[in-house]
Design an enzyme around this catalytic site. Structure first.
Site, PDB file in Angstrom:
ATOM      1  N   ARG A 119       0.844  -1.201   0.000  1.00  0.00           N
ATOM      2  CA  ARG A 119       0.000   0.000   0.000  1.00  0.00           C
ATOM      3  C   ARG A 119       0.876   1.246   0.000  1.00  0.00           C
ATOM      4  O   ARG A 119       1.078   1.920   1.003  1.00  0.00           O
ATOM      5  CB  ARG A 119      -0.971  -0.048   1.176  1.00  0.00           C
ATOM      6  CG  ARG A 119      -1.828  -1.312   1.138  1.00  0.00           C
ATOM      7  CD  ARG A 119      -2.951  -1.306   2.132  1.00  0.00           C
ATOM      8  NE  ARG A 119      -4.126  -0.637   1.612  1.00  0.00           N
ATOM      9  CZ  ARG A 119      -5.257  -0.513   2.281  1.00  0.00           C
ATOM     10  NH1 ARG A 119      -5.369  -1.003   3.487  1.00  0.00           N
ATOM     11  NH2 ARG A 119      -6.286   0.113   1.745  1.00  0.00           N
ATOM     12  N   GLN A 124      -1.646   3.100  -5.485  1.00  0.00           N
ATOM     13  CA  GLN A 124      -3.004   3.586  -5.203  1.00  0.00           C
ATOM     14  C   GLN A 124      -3.996   3.266  -6.314  1.00  0.00           C
ATOM     15  O   GLN A 124      -5.156   2.953  -6.049  1.00  0.00           O
ATOM     16  CB  GLN A 124      -2.973   5.088  -4.936  1.00  0.00           C
ATOM     17  CG  GLN A 124      -2.410   5.455  -3.576  1.00  0.00           C
ATOM     18  CD  GLN A 124      -2.394   6.951  -3.328  1.00  0.00           C
ATOM     19  OE1 GLN A 124      -2.633   7.757  -4.228  1.00  0.00           O
ATOM     20  NE2 GLN A 124      -2.110   7.334  -2.099  1.00  0.00           N
ATOM     21  N   ASP A 127      -5.235  -0.368  -5.815  1.00  0.00           N
ATOM     22  CA  ASP A 127      -5.602  -0.733  -4.441  1.00  0.00           C
ATOM     23  C   ASP A 127      -7.085  -1.102  -4.357  1.00  0.00           C
ATOM     24  O   ASP A 127      -7.941  -0.261  -4.109  1.00  0.00           O
ATOM     25  CB  ASP A 127      -5.273   0.426  -3.504  1.00  0.00           C
ATOM     26  CG  ASP A 127      -5.480   0.078  -2.037  1.00  0.00           C
ATOM     27  OD1 ASP A 127      -5.964  -1.035  -1.748  1.00  0.00           O
ATOM     28  OD2 ASP A 127      -5.170   0.921  -1.179  1.00  0.00           O
ATOM     29  N   SER A 130      -9.030  -0.332  -1.019  1.00  0.00           N
ATOM     30  CA  SER A 130      -9.531   1.030  -0.855  1.00  0.00           C
ATOM     31  C   SER A 130     -10.743   1.299  -1.735  1.00  0.00           C
ATOM     32  O   SER A 130     -11.738   1.879  -1.288  1.00  0.00           O
ATOM     33  CB  SER A 130      -8.423   2.046  -1.163  1.00  0.00           C
ATOM     34  OG  SER A 130      -7.410   1.995  -0.187  1.00  0.00           O
ATOM     35  N   TYR A 225      -4.697  -1.090   8.415  1.00  0.00           N
ATOM     36  CA  TYR A 225      -5.303  -2.077   9.295  1.00  0.00           C
ATOM     37  C   TYR A 225      -5.021  -1.745  10.756  1.00  0.00           C
ATOM     38  O   TYR A 225      -4.154  -0.944  11.081  1.00  0.00           O
ATOM     39  CB  TYR A 225      -4.733  -3.470   9.009  1.00  0.00           C
ATOM     40  CG  TYR A 225      -5.245  -4.114   7.748  1.00  0.00           C
ATOM     41  CD1 TYR A 225      -6.478  -4.736   7.711  1.00  0.00           C
ATOM     42  CD2 TYR A 225      -4.471  -4.107   6.594  1.00  0.00           C
ATOM     43  CE1 TYR A 225      -6.941  -5.346   6.564  1.00  0.00           C
ATOM     44  CE2 TYR A 225      -4.925  -4.710   5.428  1.00  0.00           C
ATOM     45  CZ  TYR A 225      -6.161  -5.330   5.428  1.00  0.00           C
ATOM     46  OH  TYR A 225      -6.614  -5.929   4.279  1.00  0.00           O
TER      47      TYR A 225
END
Length: 374
Positions: A119, A124, A127, A130, A225
Site C-alpha cells: 500500500r 493507489q 488498491d 480502498s 489495518y
C-alpha cells in the site's frame, strides 16, 4: 496472449472486468475471453463485451484457453484441475487461505492476490481494498438508515423536535471515512474511534468528533489495518468505547488485523447497555467481526439491537464496484504485460513481487509461507 474473465459464484455480483476495460487490452493486441453471462449480475450483457472486442465462451473454454485468469474470489474447487501452469489474479485473502494457496502451488499456478499489493503511493491506482471499502462505508450507513426506526437528521416541527441520530464509527480507514461523510450528509452526529492519532485531522475535517485513547501502538506501517495493542491500552480502549456505545444509535465497525481474527471491540456487556432499535453494521464479519455476537452474512437481533454481519457490501453496488475493481486490475495487469501484449513477470518490481503469492510450485510470499509453522 489471452486474458480470461470468470463468472463469480453467488452471492458475488461483481465481475473482474467491464467492457470498457476490455478495450484497454485490445489496444495491446491481447485477446479477452469472457465467460457466458459473467456480467449479468453487474447489469452488463454479453453483447456489450462482444462489442468491446471480447469473445464470450463457456467457462471450460475460458479455463482451457486463457493464459491469465481473472476471478474476484477464490475459484471453484472444480476449476483447480484447469489451473496447471496458469496465472491467476484476484482477491484471494491468502493469509486466511493457506491450504488453498498450497493447492495452487501443487498445480504450478502463479497466483497474484491483489489484496496483498503493497500500500504505497504508486500502488493507489491498483488498491482494490480502498476502492471497494469506499463503497462499503457508503452502503453501511445507508443500510443502517433503512433499518433504524428513527430519523437521522434533527427536525424541529410544530409537533415537536426530533433529535439527530448518534453514530459511532470504529475505524477511520477508507470505509470509516466514507461512512463519516455519508452519515454527516444525512444529518447525524458522528463520533469516531481509531487507534491512529494521525487520522484525527481527517475525521474532524469531515465534521465528526474524534474519540482519543492515549498509548496506542504505532499503526502507521500497517497499511490501514489495526495492529495488536498492549493490555493496558486495550483496557483504556474498552472503557472509552463502552461510554460511546451506550449512547449510540448506529455503530459502523471496520477494524481488522491481517491474518488474525478481527478484534472484539463491542462486548456483550456493551451490547446490553444499548437502546432498543439500535443498529450495528459490522464490516469485519468475514474475519470474525468486531462484536461478540456478529455472525457473518446474518442479521442477529440481540435484546432489540440489530447486528448486521456483512463484509460484502461492495457487491450491493455491482456495476460501480466492478468499474472500480476492473480499473484496479487493468492497471496491475499493465505491470506484467509489455507494450507488445506479451507476458512479462518482472519480479524486480516491488508491486509485482509483493502481490505474488505462489510461483514456480511454491508459496513465495513470506507472510503466507510462515503460516505453515503457526
Amino acid at each position: 496472449m489471452t486474458i480470461g474473465v470468470l463468472k463469480e459464484s453467488s452471492p458475488e455480483t461483481r465481475v473482474s472486468l467491464l467492457p470498457e476495460h476490455v478495450a484497454i487490452f485490445k489496444k495491446l493486441n491481447v485477446n479477452v475471453f469472457v465467460e457466458l453471462n459473467a456480467g449479468e449480475n453487474a447489469f452488463v450483457a454479453d453483447q456489450k463485451y462482444t462489442e468491446a472486442g471480447a469473445t464470450v465462451v463457456s467457462r471450460e473454454d475460458v479455463l482451457k484457453n486463457s493464459d491469465v485468469l481473472l476471478s474476484i474470489n477464490n475459484p471453484a474447487s472444480g476449476d483447480i484441475d484447469f489451473l496447471q501452469s496458469k496465472i491467476l489474479l484476484g482477491n484471494y485473502q491468502p493469509l486466511y487461505n493457506y491450504f488453498l494457496m498450497q493447492k495452487f502451488a501443487e498445480k504450478n499456478t502463479t497466483v497474484f492476490s491483489i489484496d496483498m499489493i503493497p500500500r504505497t503511493t504508486r500502488a493507489q491506482s491498483m488498491d482494490v481494498l480502498s476502492s471497494q471499502a469506499n463503497i462499503a462505508g457508503y452502503k453501511a450507513v445507508l443500510l443502517a438508515a433503512n433499518m433504524f426506526p428513527k430519523y437521522f437528521p434533527m427536525f424541529m416541527t410544530a409537533a415537536g423536535s426530533i433529535p439527530p441520530a448518534k453514530v459511532l464509527i470504529l475505524g477511520a480507514g477508507v470505509a470509516g471515512l466514507q461512512a463519516i461523510a455519508t452519515a454527516r450528509r444525512l444529518g447525524a452526529v458522528v463520533e469516531v474511534f481509531d487507534t491512529r492519532p494521525a487520522v484525527k485531522e481527517e475525521v474532524m475535517s469531515l465534521g465528526a468528533k474524534f474519540v482519543e485513547v492515549e498509548g496506542a501502538a504505532d499503526a502507521s506501517k500497517a497499511g490501514g489495518y489495526a495492529v495488536v495493542q498492549s493490555e493496558e491500552f486495550l483496557q483504556k480502549q474498552k472503557m472509552r468505547i463502552a461510554e460511546s456505545v451506550a449512547k449510540s444509535d448506529i455503530i459502523i465497525t471496520t477494524a481488522q488485523i491481517p491474518g488474525k481474527p478481527a478484534p472484539i471491540l463491542i462486548t456483550t456487556d456493551m451490547l446490553d447497555k444499548m437502546k432498543n432499535g439500535s443498529v450495528i453494521i459490522d464490516l469485519a464479519a468475514a474475519t470474525g467481526g468486531n462484536t461478540s455476537m456478529t455472525k457473518n452474512e446474518e442479521i442477529v437481533n440481540y435484546n432489540g439491537v440489530n447486528i448486521v454481519g456483512n463484509s460484502m457490501l461492495a457487491s450491493s453496488m455491482p456495476y460501480d464496484a466492478s468499474k472500480l475493481y476492473g480499473k484496479n486490475i487493468a492497471n496491475f495487469l499493465q505491470l506484467i504485460i509489455d507494450k507488445e501484449g506479451k507476458l512479462n513477470l518482472n519480479f524486480d518490481d516491488d508491486l509485482v513481487k509483493g502481490t505474488c503469492i505462489v510461483h514456480d510450485g511454491k508459496i513465495v510470499n513470506e507472510k503466507v509461507a510462515n503460516l505453515k509453522s503457526n
